[in-house]
Design an enzyme around this catalytic site. Structure first.
Site, PDB file in Angstrom:
ATOM      1  N   CYS A   3       0.851  -1.200   0.000  1.00 20.03           N
ATOM      2  CA  CYS A   3       0.000   0.000   0.000  1.00 20.03           C
ATOM      3  C   CYS A   3       0.884   1.246   0.000  1.00 20.03           C
ATOM      4  O   CYS A   3       1.736   1.416   0.880  1.00 20.03           O
ATOM      5  CB  CYS A   3      -0.903  -0.013   1.235  1.00 20.03           C
ATOM      6  SG  CYS A   3      -1.752   1.556   1.489  1.00 20.03           S
ATOM      7  N   CYS A   6       0.598   3.325   3.239  1.00 15.10           N
ATOM      8  CA  CYS A   6       1.260   2.636   4.363  1.00 15.10           C
ATOM      9  C   CYS A   6       2.771   2.821   4.256  1.00 15.10           C
ATOM     10  O   CYS A   6       3.447   3.033   5.273  1.00 15.10           O
ATOM     11  CB  CYS A   6       0.911   1.151   4.368  1.00 15.10           C
ATOM     12  SG  CYS A   6      -0.739   0.783   5.021  1.00 15.10           S
ATOM     13  N   HIS A  45      -4.642   0.895   8.458  1.00 14.71           N
ATOM     14  CA  HIS A  45      -5.035   0.721   7.055  1.00 14.71           C
ATOM     15  C   HIS A  45      -6.515   0.379   6.954  1.00 14.71           C
ATOM     16  O   HIS A  45      -6.955  -0.684   7.365  1.00 14.71           O
ATOM     17  CB  HIS A  45      -4.220  -0.368   6.354  1.00 14.71           C
ATOM     18  CG  HIS A  45      -4.614  -0.518   4.916  1.00 14.71           C
ATOM     19  ND1 HIS A  45      -3.973   0.159   3.902  1.00 14.71           N
ATOM     20  CD2 HIS A  45      -5.632  -1.203   4.329  1.00 14.71           C
ATOM     21  CE1 HIS A  45      -4.567  -0.130   2.755  1.00 14.71           C
ATOM     22  NE2 HIS A  45      -5.580  -0.962   2.990  1.00 14.71           N
ATOM     23  N   HIS A  98      -8.156   8.232   2.880  1.00 18.84           N
ATOM     24  CA  HIS A  98      -7.485   9.526   3.030  1.00 18.84           C
ATOM     25  C   HIS A  98      -8.486  10.646   2.799  1.00 18.84           C
ATOM     26  O   HIS A  98      -9.467  10.483   2.073  1.00 18.84           O
ATOM     27  CB  HIS A  98      -6.301   9.650   2.067  1.00 18.84           C
ATOM     28  CG  HIS A  98      -6.668   9.431   0.624  1.00 18.84           C
ATOM     29  ND1 HIS A  98      -6.832   8.178   0.095  1.00 18.84           N
ATOM     30  CD2 HIS A  98      -6.907  10.300  -0.380  1.00 18.84           C
ATOM     31  CE1 HIS A  98      -7.144   8.277  -1.187  1.00 18.84           C
ATOM     32  NE2 HIS A  98      -7.211   9.556  -1.498  1.00 18.84           N
TER      33      HIS A  98
HETATM   34  P1  DGP Z   1      -7.731  10.016  -4.579  1.00 16.58           P
HETATM   35  O1  DGP Z   1      -7.955  10.269  -6.030  1.00 16.58           O
HETATM   36  O2  DGP Z   1      -8.827  10.599  -3.715  1.00 16.58           O
HETATM   37  O3  DGP Z   1      -7.471   8.545  -4.298  1.00 16.58           O
HETATM   38  O4  DGP Z   1      -6.416  10.822  -4.188  1.00 16.58           O
HETATM   39  C1  DGP Z   1      -5.136  10.299  -4.175  1.00 16.58           C
HETATM   40  C2  DGP Z   1      -4.194  11.464  -4.061  1.00 16.58           C
HETATM   41  O5  DGP Z   1      -2.926  10.977  -3.704  1.00 16.58           O
HETATM   42  C3  DGP Z   1      -4.010  12.272  -5.341  1.00 16.58           C
HETATM   43  O6  DGP Z   1      -4.481  13.595  -5.129  1.00 16.58           O
HETATM   44  C4  DGP Z   1      -2.515  12.267  -5.603  1.00 16.58           C
HETATM   45  C5  DGP Z   1      -1.948  11.790  -4.287  1.00 16.58           C
HETATM   46  N1  DGP Z   1      -0.762  10.982  -4.408  1.00 16.58           N
HETATM   47  C6  DGP Z   1      -0.636   9.828  -5.135  1.00 16.58           C
HETATM   48  N2  DGP Z   1       0.596   9.320  -4.983  1.00 16.58           N
HETATM   49  C7  DGP Z   1       1.261  10.168  -4.140  1.00 16.58           C
HETATM   50  C8  DGP Z   1       2.578  10.157  -3.596  1.00 16.58           C
HETATM   51  O7  DGP Z   1       3.409   9.284  -3.846  1.00 16.58           O
HETATM   52  N3  DGP Z   1       2.914  11.198  -2.780  1.00 16.58           N
HETATM   53  C9  DGP Z   1       2.024  12.186  -2.471  1.00 16.58           C
HETATM   54  N4  DGP Z   1       2.443  13.170  -1.649  1.00 16.58           N
HETATM   55  N5  DGP Z   1       0.765  12.206  -2.944  1.00 16.58           N
HETATM   56  C10 DGP Z   1       0.395  11.213  -3.774  1.00 16.58           C
END
Ligand code: DGP
Length: 112
Positions: A3, A6, A45, A98
């Site tokens: 994950c 995680c 989680h 989240h």
């Molecule tokens: P959702 O579409 O609601 O599942 O949002 C997932 C969010 O997670 C998206 O806005 C981009 C963010 N995100 C994805 N991968 C990473 C990462 O590796 N680091 C950070 N800081 N944010 C991430």
């Protein structure tokens, strides 16, 4: 542990941390959609908001307590928005629960 969030919580993948306590971790979204865009995640989680029931209900309170603190420390005096995407129709892309904390601008009234 496969994950993404995680692994971020565990420090295996770098993130820009803005808040942490024993239950919650918060960091800046990699693809910000507002001047302030922070992801608030429970360390436990859970896949998505559909699991916020029964013995997990307290997780929501922990998240919103953190959101209020972060909004204050980020100076979001004009207000803020908290959003969680649950499932395919909501375009959830990371399947660790989240909450997006968005602020720093006047946002659109329409949310879909
Ligand atoms: P959702 O579409 O609601 O599942 O949002 C997932 C969010 O997670 C998206 O806005 C981009 C963010 N995100 C994805 N991968 C990473 C990462 O590796 N680091 C950070 N800081 N944010 C991430």
């Amino acid at each position: 542990m496969d994950c993404l969030f995680c692994r971020i919580i565990a420090g295996e993948i770098p993130s820009t941390k803005v808040y942490e306590n024993d239950k919650v971790y918060a960091f800046r979204d990699i693809n910000p959609q507002a001047p302030t865009h922070i992801l608030i995640v429970p360390k436990q989680h859970l896949a998505d908001a559909s699991e916020l029931k029964g013995e997990n209900a307290a997780v929501a309170a922990d998240i919103f307590a953190a959101a209020a603190e972060i909004a204050k420390s980020e100076g979001l005096t004009g207000g803020f928005r908290v959003v969680t995407n649950c499932g395919d129709d909501a375009c959830q892309s990371v399947h660790h629960l989240h909450f997006h904390l968005l602020g720093g601008t006047k946002m659109a009234e329409k949310m879909s």
